[in-house]
Design a protein around this motif. Structure first.
Motif, mmCIF file in Angstrom:
data_model
loop_
_atom_site.group_PDB
_atom_site.id
_atom_site.type_symbol
_atom_site.label_atom_id
_atom_site.label_comp_id
_atom_site.label_asym_id
_atom_site.label_seq_id
_atom_site.Cartn_x
_atom_site.Cartn_y
_atom_site.Cartn_z
ATOM 1 N N VAL A 145 40.564 25.683 33.238
ATOM 2 C CA VAL A 145 40.384 27.185 32.808
ATOM 3 C C VAL A 145 40.556 27.938 34.043
ATOM 4 N N LEU A 146 39.483 27.525 35.273
ATOM 5 C CA LEU A 146 39.436 28.293 36.216
ATOM 6 C C LEU A 146 40.914 28.352 37.068
ATOM 7 N N LYS A 147 41.352 27.025 37.061
ATOM 8 C CA LYS A 147 42.784 27.074 37.727
ATOM 9 C C LYS A 147 44.077 27.954 37.024
ATOM 10 N N LYS A 148 43.761 27.781 35.723
ATOM 11 C CA LYS A 148 44.812 28.780 35.196
ATOM 12 C C LYS A 148 44.773 30.292 35.185
ATOM 13 N N ALA A 149 43.295 30.640 35.012
ATOM 14 C CA ALA A 149 42.855 31.845 35.309
ATOM 15 C C ALA A 149 43.199 32.607 36.860
ATOM 16 N N GLY A 150 43.402 31.540 37.728
ATOM 17 C CA GLY A 150 43.344 31.922 39.185
ATOM 18 C C GLY A 150 41.961 32.423 39.831
ATOM 19 N N THR A 151 40.899 32.002 39.264
ATOM 20 C CA THR A 151 39.723 32.386 39.901
ATOM 21 C C THR A 151 39.137 31.047 40.302
ATOM 22 N N ASP A 152 38.478 31.392 41.633
ATOM 23 C CA ASP A 152 37.858 30.107 42.271
ATOM 24 C C ASP A 152 36.347 29.816 41.917
ATOM 25 N N ASN A 153 35.870 30.469 41.226
ATOM 26 C CA ASN A 153 34.315 30.222 40.633
ATOM 27 C C ASN A 153 34.157 30.875 39.242
ATOM 28 N N ARG A 154 32.993 30.235 38.643
ATOM 29 C CA ARG A 154 32.553 30.681 37.162
ATOM 30 C C ARG A 154 32.226 32.469 37.306
ATOM 31 N N THR A 155 31.662 32.792 38.269
ATOM 32 C CA THR A 155 31.004 33.934 38.158
ATOM 33 C C THR A 155 32.274 35.076 38.274
ATOM 34 N N LYS A 156 33.392 34.727 38.965
ATOM 35 C CA LYS A 156 34.616 35.628 39.376
ATOM 36 C C LYS A 156 34.984 35.449 37.775
ATOM 37 N N PHE A 157 35.318 34.347 37.140
ATOM 38 C CA PHE A 157 35.821 34.250 35.767
ATOM 39 C C PHE A 157 35.239 35.026 34.865
ATOM 40 N N ALA A 158 33.467 35.044 34.678
ATOM 41 C CA ALA A 158 32.699 35.527 33.741
ATOM 42 C C ALA A 158 33.243 37.155 34.005
ATOM 43 N N LEU A 159 33.319 37.543 35.037
ATOM 44 C CA LEU A 159 33.573 38.894 35.420
ATOM 45 C C LEU A 159 34.973 39.531 34.720
ATOM 46 N N ALA A 160 35.874 38.549 35.052
ATOM 47 C CA ALA A 160 37.242 38.906 34.802
ATOM 48 C C ALA A 160 37.504 38.733 33.368
ATOM 49 N N PHE A 161 36.784 37.991 32.290
ATOM 50 C CA PHE A 161 37.038 37.554 31.133
ATOM 51 C C PHE A 161 35.983 37.885 30.105
ATOM 52 N N GLN A 162 34.765 38.449 30.553
ATOM 53 C CA GLN A 162 33.899 38.710 29.613
ATOM 54 C C GLN A 162 34.219 39.882 28.864
ATOM 55 N N GLU A 163 33.908 39.827 27.346
ATOM 56 C CA GLU A 163 34.273 40.553 26.295
ATOM 57 C C GLU A 163 33.170 41.626 25.933
ATOM 58 N N GLU A 189 40.478 24.578 25.323
ATOM 59 C CA GLU A 189 40.230 25.460 26.730
ATOM 60 C C GLU A 189 39.850 26.736 26.185
ATOM 61 N N GLN A 190 40.363 27.452 25.249
ATOM 62 C CA GLN A 190 39.965 28.927 24.840
ATOM 63 C C GLN A 190 38.298 29.004 24.377
ATOM 64 N N LYS A 191 38.158 27.863 23.776
ATOM 65 C CA LYS A 191 36.669 27.744 23.076
ATOM 66 C C LYS A 191 35.795 27.479 24.181
ATOM 67 N N VAL A 192 35.912 26.850 25.125
ATOM 68 C CA VAL A 192 35.325 26.606 26.549
ATOM 69 C C VAL A 192 35.295 27.889 27.322
ATOM 70 N N ALA A 193 36.572 28.414 27.314
ATOM 71 C CA ALA A 193 36.665 29.598 28.375
ATOM 72 C C ALA A 193 35.674 30.722 27.650
ATOM 73 N N ARG A 194 35.832 31.123 26.455
ATOM 74 C CA ARG A 194 34.771 32.065 25.890
ATOM 75 C C ARG A 194 33.479 32.014 26.230
ATOM 76 N N LEU A 195 33.162 30.742 26.234
ATOM 77 C CA LEU A 195 31.466 30.542 26.325
ATOM 78 C C LEU A 195 31.489 30.728 28.095
ATOM 79 N N LEU A 196 32.560 30.261 28.612
ATOM 80 C CA LEU A 196 32.196 30.361 30.181
ATOM 81 C C LEU A 196 32.221 31.740 30.501
ATOM 82 N N ALA A 197 32.771 32.592 29.890
ATOM 83 C CA ALA A 197 32.744 34.104 30.063
ATOM 84 C C ALA A 197 31.377 34.601 29.671
ATOM 85 N N LYS A 198 30.692 33.946 28.992
ATOM 86 C CA LYS A 198 29.372 34.404 28.804
ATOM 87 C C LYS A 198 28.304 33.971 29.518
#
Length: 200
Positions: free
Chosen positions: A182-200, A148-157
């Motif tokens: 990933v979205l469920k564990k992060a507590g975000t309901d869409n990809r955009t919110k996830f990217a904003l919260a987890f972007q490096e 999931e981390q591999k996917v999450a890091r690319l999702l954040a991009k």
């Protein structure tokens, strides 16, 4: 989760867990032993388990040392820690050392079963109050499994499922499954919110 090995030097606790799990899910085959050394013997006698759960505070060889011993002999064996203690630094040390999770002994029945199933399936479980105390820059990715981390890091991009699948050379369906988790564990309901919260 079908096969679980529990190592706790207080055998009454391990035995009680075996009984509890059998009541919650009769399909679970659980074995309780009293030390990390006994856990190694059980692995030798029975083969690997879906999950090995080690008590952190066992005398002699504690849970983290026991986990290292198991991983050396059985690199693919999934191992988690159970403890009455929940100091964030201890939990982080265990997770950094390869534990798939840390279960407080105070957990109630159904949450315990859910956490065990999650860990046996390759997910990671850490108590929410512990996560809240970890420094977000150090631990934000640790709630995800390695895949999931591999996917999450690319999702954040902000990569699409198709782009992630191509980058990781996996099936798009697999990516979609990981993205949902990933979205469920992060507590975000869409990809955009996830990217904003987890972007490096």
């Amino acid at each position: 989760m079908k096969r679980l090995l529990i190592a706790d030097d207080h055998l009454m606790i391990g035995t009680a867990m075996v009984y509890l799990l059998k009541q919650l899910d009769p399909t679970v085959e659980a074995i309780a032993v009293g030390s990390a050394t006994a856990a190694m013997k059980a692995l030798g006698d029975n083969g690997t388990f879906d999950l090995v759960l080690l008590d952190y505070d066992m005398p002699g060889i504690n849970g983290i040392k026991g986990m290292a011993m198991i991983h050396e002999a059985y690199p693919d064996q999934v191992v988690g820690i159970i403890s009455g203690r929940t100091e964030p630094q201890l939990v982080k040390t265990a997770v950094d050392a390869g534990a798939v999770g840390w279960l407080p002994k105070s957990m109630s029945d159904q949450p315990l079963l859910h956490a065990l199933r999650m860990m046996a399936a390759g997910g990671r479980f850490v108590p929410t109050d512990v996560l809240d105390e970890w420094h977000p820059e150090d631990d934000r990715w640790s709630i995800f499994s390695d895949a999931e981390q591999k996917v999450a890091r690319l999702l954040a991009k902000a990569l699409s499922d198709k782009e992630i699948a191509k980058e990781l050379q996996i099936e798009p369906k697999t990516v979609r499954n990981h993205v949902r988790a990933v979205l469920k564990k992060a507590g975000t309901d869409n990809r955009t919110k996830f990217a904003l919260a987890f972007q490096e």
